[in-house]
Write a protein that holds these residues in place. Structure first.
Motif, PDB file in Angstrom:
ATOM      1  N   ALA A  31     118.128  50.886 -29.315  1.00  0.00           N
ATOM      2  CA  ALA A  31     117.514  50.311 -28.113  1.00  0.00           C
ATOM      3  C   ALA A  31     118.369  49.277 -27.388  1.00  0.00           C
ATOM      4  CB  ALA A  31     116.144  49.734 -28.474  1.00  0.00           C
ATOM      5  N   PRO A  32     119.673  49.547 -27.198  1.00  0.00           N
ATOM      6  CA  PRO A  32     120.471  48.587 -26.433  1.00  0.00           C
ATOM      7  C   PRO A  32     120.073  48.636 -24.961  1.00  0.00           C
ATOM      8  CG  PRO A  32     121.768  50.539 -26.861  1.00  0.00           C
ATOM      9  CD  PRO A  32     120.466  50.713 -27.588  1.00  0.00           C
ATOM     10  N   PHE A  33     120.088  47.486 -24.290  1.00  0.00           N
ATOM     11  CA  PHE A  33     119.877  47.448 -22.841  1.00  0.00           C
ATOM     12  C   PHE A  33     120.388  46.142 -22.286  1.00  0.00           C
ATOM     13  CE2 PHE A  33     116.167  45.089 -24.137  1.00  0.00           C
ATOM     14  CZ  PHE A  33     115.834  44.260 -23.069  1.00  0.00           C
ATOM     15  N   SER A  34     120.593  46.139 -20.997  1.00  0.00           N
ATOM     16  CA  SER A  34     120.982  44.955 -20.259  1.00  0.00           C
ATOM     17  C   SER A  34     120.150  44.950 -18.986  1.00  0.00           C
ATOM     18  CB  SER A  34     122.477  44.996 -19.934  1.00  0.00           C
ATOM     19  OG  SER A  34     122.868  43.794 -19.315  1.00  0.00           O
ATOM     20  N   ARG A  35     120.171  43.854 -18.289  1.00  0.00           N
ATOM     21  CA  ARG A  35     119.454  43.740 -17.018  1.00  0.00           C
ATOM     22  C   ARG A  35     120.452  43.747 -15.867  1.00  0.00           C
ATOM     23  NH1 ARG A  35     115.907  38.550 -18.850  1.00  0.00           N
ATOM     24  NH2 ARG A  35     114.205  39.670 -19.874  1.00  0.00           N
ATOM     25  N   ALA A  36     120.037  44.331 -14.761  1.00  0.00           N
ATOM     26  CA  ALA A  36     120.867  44.296 -13.559  1.00  0.00           C
ATOM     27  C   ALA A  36     121.070  42.836 -13.160  1.00  0.00           C
ATOM     28  CB  ALA A  36     120.185  45.072 -12.435  1.00  0.00           C
ATOM     29  N   SER A  37     122.248  42.529 -12.649  1.00  0.00           N
ATOM     30  CA  SER A  37     122.552  41.153 -12.249  1.00  0.00           C
ATOM     31  C   SER A  37     122.638  41.059 -10.730  1.00  0.00           C
ATOM     32  CB  SER A  37     123.866  40.697 -12.886  1.00  0.00           C
ATOM     33  OG  SER A  37     124.948  41.485 -12.419  1.00  0.00           O
ATOM     34  N   ALA A  38     122.464  39.854 -10.230  1.00  0.00           N
ATOM     35  CA  ALA A  38     122.632  39.603  -8.792  1.00  0.00           C
ATOM     36  C   ALA A  38     124.098  39.806  -8.427  1.00  0.00           C
ATOM     37  CB  ALA A  38     122.187  38.180  -8.463  1.00  0.00           C
ATOM     38  N   LYS A  42     127.626  35.387 -12.396  1.00  0.00           N
ATOM     39  CA  LYS A  42     128.834  35.333 -13.222  1.00  0.00           C
ATOM     40  C   LYS A  42     128.537  35.606 -14.692  1.00  0.00           C
ATOM     41  CE  LYS A  42     131.561  34.288  -9.880  1.00  0.00           C
ATOM     42  NZ  LYS A  42     132.167  35.426  -9.246  1.00  0.00           N
ATOM     43  N   ALA A  43     127.241  35.788 -15.013  1.00  0.00           N
ATOM     44  CA  ALA A  43     126.867  36.032 -16.403  1.00  0.00           C
ATOM     45  C   ALA A  43     125.736  37.060 -16.465  1.00  0.00           C
ATOM     46  CB  ALA A  43     126.436  34.735 -17.076  1.00  0.00           C
ATOM     47  N   GLY A  44     125.662  37.729 -17.598  1.00  0.00           N
ATOM     48  CA  GLY A  44     124.600  38.686 -17.877  1.00  0.00           C
ATOM     49  C   GLY A  44     124.318  38.634 -19.369  1.00  0.00           C
ATOM     50  N   ALA A  45     123.429  39.499 -19.829  1.00  0.00           N
ATOM     51  CA  ALA A  45     123.091  39.509 -21.253  1.00  0.00           C
ATOM     52  C   ALA A  45     122.846  40.937 -21.713  1.00  0.00           C
ATOM     53  CB  ALA A  45     121.862  38.644 -21.518  1.00  0.00           C
ATOM     54  N   ALA A  46     123.040  41.152 -22.993  1.00  0.00           N
ATOM     55  CA  ALA A  46     122.743  42.445 -23.617  1.00  0.00           C
ATOM     56  C   ALA A  46     121.795  42.191 -24.780  1.00  0.00           C
ATOM     57  CB  ALA A  46     124.025  43.112 -24.105  1.00  0.00           C
ATOM     58  N   PHE A  47     120.921  43.164 -25.010  1.00  0.00           N
ATOM     59  CA  PHE A  47     119.904  43.071 -26.044  1.00  0.00           C
ATOM     60  C   PHE A  47     119.919  44.363 -26.851  1.00  0.00           C
ATOM     61  CE2 PHE A  47     118.633  41.113 -22.037  1.00  0.00           C
ATOM     62  CZ  PHE A  47     118.561  39.777 -22.399  1.00  0.00           C
ATOM     63  N   LEU A  48     119.541  44.290 -28.133  1.00  0.00           N
ATOM     64  CA  LEU A  48     119.546  45.467 -28.998  1.00  0.00           C
ATOM     65  C   LEU A  48     118.919  45.115 -30.337  1.00  0.00           C
ATOM     66  CD1 LEU A  48     122.127  44.601 -30.972  1.00  0.00           C
ATOM     67  CD2 LEU A  48     123.401  45.459 -29.019  1.00  0.00           C
ATOM     68  N   THR A  49     118.730  46.124 -31.169  1.00  0.00           N
ATOM     69  CA  THR A  49     118.217  45.919 -32.520  1.00  0.00           C
ATOM     70  C   THR A  49     119.240  46.467 -33.508  1.00  0.00           C
ATOM     71  OG1 THR A  49     115.939  46.074 -31.765  1.00  0.00           O
ATOM     72  CG2 THR A  49     116.323  46.435 -34.112  1.00  0.00           C
ATOM     73  N   VAL A 141     122.034  49.762 -18.180  1.00  0.00           N
ATOM     74  CA  VAL A 141     121.582  48.633 -17.361  1.00  0.00           C
ATOM     75  C   VAL A 141     120.255  49.019 -16.716  1.00  0.00           C
ATOM     76  CG1 VAL A 141     122.120  47.077 -15.452  1.00  0.00           C
ATOM     77  CG2 VAL A 141     123.975  47.938 -16.934  1.00  0.00           C
ATOM     78  N   GLN A 142     119.236  48.205 -16.991  1.00  0.00           N
ATOM     79  CA  GLN A 142     117.904  48.432 -16.434  1.00  0.00           C
ATOM     80  C   GLN A 142     117.650  47.459 -15.294  1.00  0.00           C
ATOM     81  OE1 GLN A 142     115.139  48.332 -19.717  1.00  0.00           O
ATOM     82  NE2 GLN A 142     116.180  49.977 -20.771  1.00  0.00           N
ATOM     83  N   GLY A 143     116.424  47.436 -14.800  1.00  0.00           N
ATOM     84  CA  GLY A 143     116.063  46.537 -13.704  1.00  0.00           C
ATOM     85  C   GLY A 143     116.203  45.080 -14.100  1.00  0.00           C
ATOM     86  N   PRO A 144     116.212  44.169 -13.102  1.00  0.00           N
ATOM     87  CA  PRO A 144     116.428  42.745 -13.360  1.00  0.00           C
ATOM     88  C   PRO A 144     115.421  42.092 -14.308  1.00  0.00           C
ATOM     89  CG  PRO A 144     116.475  43.206 -11.003  1.00  0.00           C
ATOM     90  CD  PRO A 144     116.069  44.467 -11.689  1.00  0.00           C
ATOM     91  N   GLY A 145     114.180  42.546 -14.348  1.00  0.00           N
ATOM     92  CA  GLY A 145     113.176  41.909 -15.196  1.00  0.00           C
ATOM     93  C   GLY A 145     112.874  42.649 -16.478  1.00  0.00           C
ATOM     94  N   ALA A 146     113.699  43.610 -16.871  1.00  0.00           N
ATOM     95  CA  ALA A 146     113.433  44.429 -18.062  1.00  0.00           C
ATOM     96  C   ALA A 146     113.260  43.541 -19.294  1.00  0.00           C
ATOM     97  CB  ALA A 146     114.560  45.425 -18.291  1.00  0.00           C
ATOM     98  N   ARG A 147     112.240  43.854 -20.114  1.00  0.00           N
ATOM     99  CA  ARG A 147     111.962  43.095 -21.337  1.00  0.00           C
ATOM    100  C   ARG A 147     112.317  43.864 -22.596  1.00  0.00           C
ATOM    101  NH1 ARG A 147     111.712  38.119 -21.136  1.00  0.00           N
ATOM    102  NH2 ARG A 147     110.391  38.009 -22.938  1.00  0.00           N
ATOM    103  N   ALA A 148     112.526  45.176 -22.461  1.00  0.00           N
ATOM    104  CA  ALA A 148     112.878  46.023 -23.604  1.00  0.00           C
ATOM    105  C   ALA A 148     113.538  47.288 -23.081  1.00  0.00           C
ATOM    106  CB  ALA A 148     111.634  46.373 -24.414  1.00  0.00           C
TER     107      ALA A 148
END
Length: 167
Positions: A31-38, A42-49, A141-148
Protein backbone atom coordinates in the motif's frame (compact mmCIF):
# COMPACT_ATOMS: atom_id res chain seq x y z
CA UNK A 1 47.68 -35.59 5.59
CA UNK A 2 45.97 -35.54 2.21
CA UNK A 3 42.85 -37.27 3.57
CA UNK A 4 42.64 -34.71 6.37
CA UNK A 5 42.77 -31.82 3.88
CA UNK A 6 40.09 -33.46 1.71
CA UNK A 7 37.84 -34.03 4.74
CA UNK A 8 38.35 -30.46 5.89
CA UNK A 9 37.53 -29.18 2.40
CA UNK A 10 34.41 -31.39 2.19
CA UNK A 11 33.22 -30.28 5.65
CA UNK A 12 33.77 -26.61 4.77
CA UNK A 13 31.93 -26.99 1.45
CA UNK A 14 29.00 -28.77 3.15
CA UNK A 15 28.82 -26.01 5.77
CA UNK A 16 28.73 -23.33 3.10
CA UNK A 17 26.00 -25.14 1.18
CA UNK A 18 23.87 -25.55 4.32
CA UNK A 19 24.35 -21.90 5.27
CA UNK A 20 23.15 -20.86 1.82
CA UNK A 21 19.86 -22.69 2.32
CA UNK A 22 19.04 -21.01 5.66
CA UNK A 23 15.86 -18.90 5.56
CA UNK A 24 16.54 -15.18 5.28
CA UNK A 25 13.81 -12.91 6.63
CA UNK A 26 11.67 -11.49 3.86
CA UNK A 27 10.47 -7.89 3.86
CA UNK A 28 7.21 -7.01 2.13
CA UNK A 29 6.02 -3.49 1.41
CA UNK A 30 2.33 -2.90 0.75
CA UNK A 31 0.00 0.00 0.00
CA UNK A 32 2.61 2.63 -0.88
CA UNK A 33 1.22 6.07 -1.81
CA UNK A 34 2.07 9.73 -1.88
CA UNK A 35 -0.04 12.86 -2.18
CA UNK A 36 -0.01 15.28 -5.08
CA UNK A 37 1.94 18.42 -4.21
CA UNK A 38 1.32 22.07 -5.04
CA UNK A 39 3.34 23.36 -8.02
CA UNK A 40 5.60 25.42 -5.73
CA UNK A 41 5.96 22.82 -2.93
CA UNK A 42 9.51 21.90 -2.00
CA UNK A 43 8.56 18.85 0.06
CA UNK A 44 6.26 15.84 -0.13
CA UNK A 45 5.75 12.60 1.76
CA UNK A 46 5.41 8.89 1.08
CA UNK A 47 3.43 6.39 3.13
CA UNK A 48 3.42 2.57 3.18
CA UNK A 49 3.21 -0.54 5.35
CA UNK A 50 6.21 -2.79 6.02
CA UNK A 51 5.99 -6.43 7.15
CA UNK A 52 8.71 -8.95 7.89
CA UNK A 53 7.96 -12.69 7.88
CA UNK A 54 10.31 -13.60 10.75
CA UNK A 55 12.56 -11.92 13.28
CA UNK A 56 13.10 -8.19 13.13
CA UNK A 57 14.89 -5.55 11.10
CA UNK A 58 15.14 -1.79 10.97
CA UNK A 59 14.34 0.70 8.19
CA UNK A 60 17.40 2.95 8.38
CA UNK A 61 17.03 5.23 5.35
CA UNK A 62 15.29 5.86 2.05
CA UNK A 63 16.11 7.53 -1.27
CA UNK A 64 14.31 8.60 -4.43
CA UNK A 65 15.30 10.42 -7.62
CA UNK A 66 12.31 12.80 -7.18
CA UNK A 67 13.90 14.62 -4.21
CA UNK A 68 17.28 16.02 -3.21
CA UNK A 69 17.01 14.43 0.24
CA UNK A 70 14.79 11.75 1.79
CA UNK A 71 14.33 11.39 5.55
CA UNK A 72 12.40 9.12 7.91
CA UNK A 73 10.07 11.35 9.97
CA UNK A 74 7.51 11.26 12.76
CA UNK A 75 4.98 13.71 14.19
CA UNK A 76 5.51 14.95 17.73
CA UNK A 77 3.35 17.22 19.88
CA UNK A 78 5.36 20.15 21.29
CA UNK A 79 3.52 22.80 23.31
CA UNK A 80 0.24 21.70 21.73
CA UNK A 81 1.62 22.01 18.20
CA UNK A 82 2.20 19.01 15.92
CA UNK A 83 5.70 19.10 14.46
CA UNK A 84 7.55 16.78 12.12
CA UNK A 85 10.96 15.56 13.22
CA UNK A 86 13.51 13.14 11.74
CA UNK A 87 13.53 9.68 13.33
CA UNK A 88 16.82 8.93 15.06
CA UNK A 89 18.17 5.39 14.74
CA UNK A 90 15.65 4.06 12.20
CA UNK A 91 12.19 2.49 12.33
CA UNK A 92 11.86 -0.99 13.86
CA UNK A 93 10.10 -3.74 11.87
CA UNK A 94 9.01 -6.85 13.81
CA UNK A 95 7.38 -10.05 12.57
CA UNK A 96 3.67 -10.26 13.31
CA UNK A 97 3.23 -6.48 13.64
CA UNK A 98 2.82 -4.37 10.47
CA UNK A 99 4.81 -1.15 10.64
CA UNK A 100 2.58 1.58 9.20
CA UNK A 101 4.01 4.78 7.84
CA UNK A 102 0.91 6.96 7.49
CA UNK A 103 -0.30 10.57 7.58
CA UNK A 104 -0.07 11.96 11.11
CA UNK A 105 2.53 9.37 12.19
CA UNK A 106 5.73 7.85 10.91
CA UNK A 107 6.32 8.77 7.25
CA UNK A 108 8.99 9.35 4.62
CA UNK A 109 9.74 13.00 3.83
CA UNK A 110 10.79 13.94 0.31
CA UNK A 111 12.77 17.16 0.70
CA UNK A 112 13.78 19.38 -2.21
CA UNK A 113 11.29 18.01 -4.77
CA UNK A 114 12.75 18.23 -8.27
CA UNK A 115 9.24 18.56 -9.78
CA UNK A 116 5.71 18.58 -8.37
CA UNK A 117 4.22 15.21 -7.46
CA UNK A 118 1.28 14.86 -9.85
CA UNK A 119 -1.82 12.75 -9.23
CA UNK A 120 -1.84 9.66 -11.46
CA UNK A 121 1.95 9.49 -11.76
CA UNK A 122 4.32 7.35 -9.71
CA UNK A 123 7.96 7.33 -8.64
CA UNK A 124 10.55 4.83 -7.33
CA UNK A 125 11.46 4.81 -3.65
CA UNK A 126 14.34 2.72 -2.31
CA UNK A 127 14.08 1.65 1.31
CA UNK A 128 17.28 0.57 3.06
CA UNK A 129 16.99 -1.96 5.87
CA UNK A 130 19.74 -2.76 8.35
CA UNK A 131 19.70 -6.52 7.60
CA UNK A 132 17.66 -7.01 4.41
CA UNK A 133 19.39 -4.26 2.43
CA UNK A 134 17.59 -2.34 -0.29
CA UNK A 135 13.97 -2.80 -1.33
CA UNK A 136 12.64 -0.59 -4.13
CA UNK A 137 8.92 0.12 -4.47
CA UNK A 138 6.85 2.12 -6.94
CA UNK A 139 4.85 4.83 -5.17
CA UNK A 140 1.63 5.99 -6.88
CA UNK A 141 0.71 9.67 -6.40
CA UNK A 142 -2.88 10.20 -5.28
CA UNK A 143 -4.92 13.34 -4.67
CA UNK A 144 -3.69 16.04 -2.26
CA UNK A 145 -5.84 14.89 0.69
CA UNK A 146 -5.36 11.11 0.35
CA UNK A 147 -5.30 9.32 3.73
CA UNK A 148 -4.52 5.79 2.50
CA UNK A 149 -3.61 3.92 -0.65
CA UNK A 150 -6.65 3.78 -2.96
CA UNK A 151 -5.94 0.11 -3.65
CA UNK A 152 -3.01 -2.24 -3.69
CA UNK A 153 -2.18 -3.03 -7.31
CA UNK A 154 -0.53 -6.28 -6.25
CA UNK A 155 2.81 -4.98 -7.53
CA UNK A 156 4.46 -4.65 -4.14
CA UNK A 157 8.05 -5.68 -3.79
CA UNK A 158 9.80 -8.09 -1.48
CA UNK A 159 13.37 -7.97 -0.30
CA UNK A 160 15.52 -10.96 0.49
CA UNK A 161 19.03 -10.50 1.68
CA UNK A 162 20.53 -7.40 0.11
CA UNK A 163 18.47 -7.32 -3.08
CA UNK A 164 14.86 -6.42 -3.69
CA UNK A 165 12.98 -8.03 -6.51
CA UNK A 166 9.76 -6.98 -8.12
CA UNK A 167 6.73 -9.15 -8.89
Amino acid sequence: MRKTIHRLFAATLAGLLLAGTAHAAEISVTAPFSRASAPTAKAGAAFLTVNIDSGSDKLVSASSPVADKVELHTHLMEDGIARMRPVEGGIAVTAGTPTELKPGGLHIMLIGLKAPLKQGESFPLTLTFEKAGNVTVTVPVQGPGARAAEHDHGDHDHGKGHEGHQH
